[in-house]
Design an enzyme around this catalytic site. Sequence first.
Site, PDB file in Angstrom:
ATOM      1  CE  LYS A  89      -0.115   2.141 -10.160  1.00 29.33           C
ATOM      2  NZ  LYS A  89      -0.199   2.962  -8.932  1.00 29.33           N
ATOM      3  NE  ARG A 120       4.585   5.965 -12.378  1.00 25.93           N
ATOM      4  CZ  ARG A 120       4.477   4.870 -11.625  1.00 25.93           C
ATOM      5  NH1 ARG A 120       4.372   3.690 -12.157  1.00 25.93           N
ATOM      6  NH2 ARG A 120       4.437   4.996 -10.331  1.00 25.93           N
ATOM      7  NE  ARG A 165       3.367  -0.322  -0.848  1.00 26.76           N
ATOM      8  CZ  ARG A 165       3.334   0.249  -2.039  1.00 26.76           C
ATOM      9  NH1 ARG A 165       2.574  -0.234  -2.992  1.00 26.76           N
ATOM     10  NH2 ARG A 165       4.057   1.314  -2.275  1.00 26.76           N
ATOM     11  NE  ARG A 215       7.214   0.365  -3.359  1.00 26.65           N
ATOM     12  CZ  ARG A 215       6.350   0.622  -4.340  1.00 26.65           C
ATOM     13  NH1 ARG A 215       5.510  -0.324  -4.743  1.00 26.65           N
ATOM     14  NH2 ARG A 215       6.317   1.795  -4.924  1.00 26.65           N
ATOM     15  NE  ARG A 231       5.570   6.296  -4.524  1.00 26.36           N
ATOM     16  CZ  ARG A 231       5.198   5.356  -3.654  1.00 26.36           C
ATOM     17  NH1 ARG A 231       5.651   5.381  -2.412  1.00 26.36           N
ATOM     18  NH2 ARG A 231       4.400   4.400  -4.030  1.00 26.36           N
TER      19      ARG A 231
HETATM   20  P1  AP5 Z   1      -0.883  -1.469  -3.965  1.00 27.82           P
HETATM   21  O1  AP5 Z   1      -1.723  -2.488  -4.653  1.00 27.82           O
HETATM   22  O2  AP5 Z   1       0.516  -1.829  -3.626  1.00 27.82           O
HETATM   23  O3  AP5 Z   1      -0.972  -0.070  -4.748  1.00 27.82           O
HETATM   24  P2  AP5 Z   1      -0.253   0.416  -6.095  1.00 27.82           P
HETATM   25  O4  AP5 Z   1      -1.251   1.228  -6.845  1.00 27.82           O
HETATM   26  O5  AP5 Z   1       0.373  -0.735  -6.799  1.00 27.82           O
HETATM   27  O6  AP5 Z   1       0.822   1.394  -5.460  1.00 27.82           O
HETATM   28  P3  AP5 Z   1       2.370   1.590  -5.791  1.00 27.82           P
HETATM   29  O7  AP5 Z   1       2.972   2.298  -4.640  1.00 27.82           O
HETATM   30  O8  AP5 Z   1       3.010   0.304  -6.232  1.00 27.82           O
HETATM   31  O9  AP5 Z   1       2.273   2.546  -7.012  1.00 27.82           O
HETATM   32  P4  AP5 Z   1       3.352   3.453  -7.552  1.00 27.82           P
HETATM   33  O10 AP5 Z   1       2.749   3.792  -8.870  1.00 27.82           O
HETATM   34  O11 AP5 Z   1       3.722   4.593  -6.708  1.00 27.82           O
HETATM   35  O12 AP5 Z   1       4.683   2.551  -7.530  1.00 27.82           O
HETATM   36  P5  AP5 Z   1       5.436   1.712  -8.645  1.00 27.82           P
HETATM   37  O13 AP5 Z   1       5.993   0.525  -7.993  1.00 27.82           O
HETATM   38  O14 AP5 Z   1       4.598   1.561  -9.855  1.00 27.82           O
HETATM   39  O15 AP5 Z   1      -1.667  -1.046  -2.608  1.00 27.82           O
HETATM   40  C1  AP5 Z   1      -1.102  -0.105  -1.717  1.00 27.82           C
HETATM   41  C2  AP5 Z   1      -1.496  -0.463  -0.269  1.00 27.82           C
HETATM   42  O16 AP5 Z   1      -2.911  -0.309  -0.137  1.00 27.82           O
HETATM   43  C3  AP5 Z   1      -1.194  -1.919   0.123  1.00 27.82           C
HETATM   44  O17 AP5 Z   1      -0.843  -1.929   1.479  1.00 27.82           O
HETATM   45  C4  AP5 Z   1      -2.534  -2.651  -0.097  1.00 27.82           C
HETATM   46  O18 AP5 Z   1      -2.686  -3.767   0.767  1.00 27.82           O
HETATM   47  C5  AP5 Z   1      -3.540  -1.539   0.241  1.00 27.82           C
HETATM   48  N1  AP5 Z   1      -4.755  -1.615  -0.541  1.00 27.82           N
HETATM   49  C6  AP5 Z   1      -4.883  -1.892  -1.863  1.00 27.82           C
HETATM   50  N2  AP5 Z   1      -6.180  -1.814  -2.242  1.00 27.82           N
HETATM   51  C7  AP5 Z   1      -6.878  -1.487  -1.123  1.00 27.82           C
HETATM   52  C8  AP5 Z   1      -8.263  -1.245  -0.866  1.00 27.82           C
HETATM   53  N3  AP5 Z   1      -9.179  -1.341  -1.855  1.00 27.82           N
HETATM   54  N4  AP5 Z   1      -8.633  -0.900   0.390  1.00 27.82           N
HETATM   55  C9  AP5 Z   1      -7.708  -0.798   1.393  1.00 27.82           C
HETATM   56  N5  AP5 Z   1      -6.385  -1.000   1.213  1.00 27.82           N
HETATM   57  C10 AP5 Z   1      -5.980  -1.338  -0.039  1.00 27.82           C
HETATM   58  O19 AP5 Z   1       6.623   2.711  -9.035  1.00 27.82           O
HETATM   59  C11 AP5 Z   1       7.661   2.987  -8.122  1.00 27.82           C
HETATM   60  C12 AP5 Z   1       8.652   3.958  -8.761  1.00 27.82           C
HETATM   61  O20 AP5 Z   1       9.269   3.350  -9.919  1.00 27.82           O
HETATM   62  C13 AP5 Z   1       8.070   5.278  -9.278  1.00 27.82           C
HETATM   63  O21 AP5 Z   1       7.981   6.250  -8.262  1.00 27.82           O
HETATM   64  C14 AP5 Z   1       9.094   5.655 -10.353  1.00 27.82           C
HETATM   65  O22 AP5 Z   1      10.256   6.197  -9.783  1.00 27.82           O
HETATM   66  C15 AP5 Z   1       9.451   4.306 -10.952  1.00 27.82           C
HETATM   67  N6  AP5 Z   1       8.588   3.950 -12.091  1.00 27.82           N
HETATM   68  C16 AP5 Z   1       7.709   2.908 -12.151  1.00 27.82           C
HETATM   69  N7  AP5 Z   1       7.081   2.886 -13.325  1.00 27.82           N
HETATM   70  C17 AP5 Z   1       7.571   3.942 -14.039  1.00 27.82           C
HETATM   71  C18 AP5 Z   1       7.299   4.463 -15.331  1.00 27.82           C
HETATM   72  N8  AP5 Z   1       6.385   3.907 -16.151  1.00 27.82           N
HETATM   73  N9  AP5 Z   1       7.976   5.562 -15.732  1.00 27.82           N
HETATM   74  C19 AP5 Z   1       8.909   6.145 -14.951  1.00 27.82           C
HETATM   75  N10 AP5 Z   1       9.204   5.712 -13.692  1.00 27.82           N
HETATM   76  C20 AP5 Z   1       8.546   4.617 -13.251  1.00 27.82           C
HETATM   77 MG    MG Z   2       2.353  -1.285  -7.275  1.00 24.21          MG
END
Ligand code: AP5
Ligand code: MG
Length: 213
Positions: A13, A88, A127, A160, A171
């Site tokens: 994402k 979410r 990552r 992270r 997660r």
């Molecule tokens: P990356 O682009 O970082 O993936 P991502 O989908 O953004 O993954 P996240 O871990 O950020 O998602 P998340 O939803 O768990 O975390 P968030 O920060 O939103 O890519 C991942 C890796 O893959 C990287 O190394 C990249 O280089 C590689 N990659 C990407 N595309 C690739 C491809 N095509 N091929 C190969 N490699 C690839 O949330 C964190 C926490 O915050 C949650 O757990 C929760 O506690 C809280 N939170 C956030 N939003 C909310 C909400 N709306 N409600 C409640 N709690 C929330």
């Molecule tokens: Mg992200």
Amino acid sequence: MNVILLGPPGAGKGTQAKRVAQAFGLKHLSSGDILRAERKAGTELGKKAQEFMDAGKLVPDDLVVSMMVAQIDGPDAGDGVLLDGFPRTRLQAEALDAKLAGVGKKIDRVVDLVVADDKVAGRLMGRRSCSKCGAVYHVEFNPPKAEGQCDNGCGELTIRPDDTEEVVRQRLETYHEQTAPLTAYYRDKALLREVDGAKTVDEVAVSVESACR
Ligand code: AP5
Ligand code: MG
């Protein structure tokens, strides 16, 4: 145009959002990045969010909704927003719809990045992130030019704290229980477009951009 990027943790994402936001002139709003910034700044919200994030659970809806609504309303919303990680839950999705309707706006596209659990786990384990500019790398799939250093000159990359095996498992469980049902919510509204997120970053980018058109 207002776009939502859906998908499990590690679906790409953040990686895709940066490109799409630039291509369409949208403001990229990542709820995870905003929460991490709140934690870093030591705010009350950051302190409240910490235990949920570290456990791989969702931060309570009321906290996240008010945080995101304030951002969507901001003066720099440009030609629209690209939402990454929000909504979410069903409650968050309904609150977002109500907020947008109140200001005469709506969600135009919802792009779901589809990637299997075993694949995303491997992505998250490798990552590396820049806590200053938000750039995202992977030790194997998208390595920085110099090992451990951000390409944008920000310095050391970090891992992270929620990218451990145990928290990633939680997660994913949280995602399947609480967030995956949103695909049906947006399919019913005829907004959902699925993209195979298992391909290379460049291939996925082409599909995401065409799904937004
Ligand atoms: P990356 O682009 O970082 O993936 P991502 O989908 O953004 O993954 P996240 O871990 O950020 O998602 P998340 O939803 O768990 O975390 P968030 O920060 O939103 O890519 C991942 C890796 O893959 C990287 O190394 C990249 O280089 C590689 N990659 C990407 N595309 C690739 C491809 N095509 N091929 C190969 N490699 C690839 O949330 C964190 C926490 O915050 C949650 O757990 C929760 O506690 C809280 N939170 C956030 N939003 C909310 C909400 N709306 N409600 C409640 N709690 C929330
Ligand atoms: Mg992200």
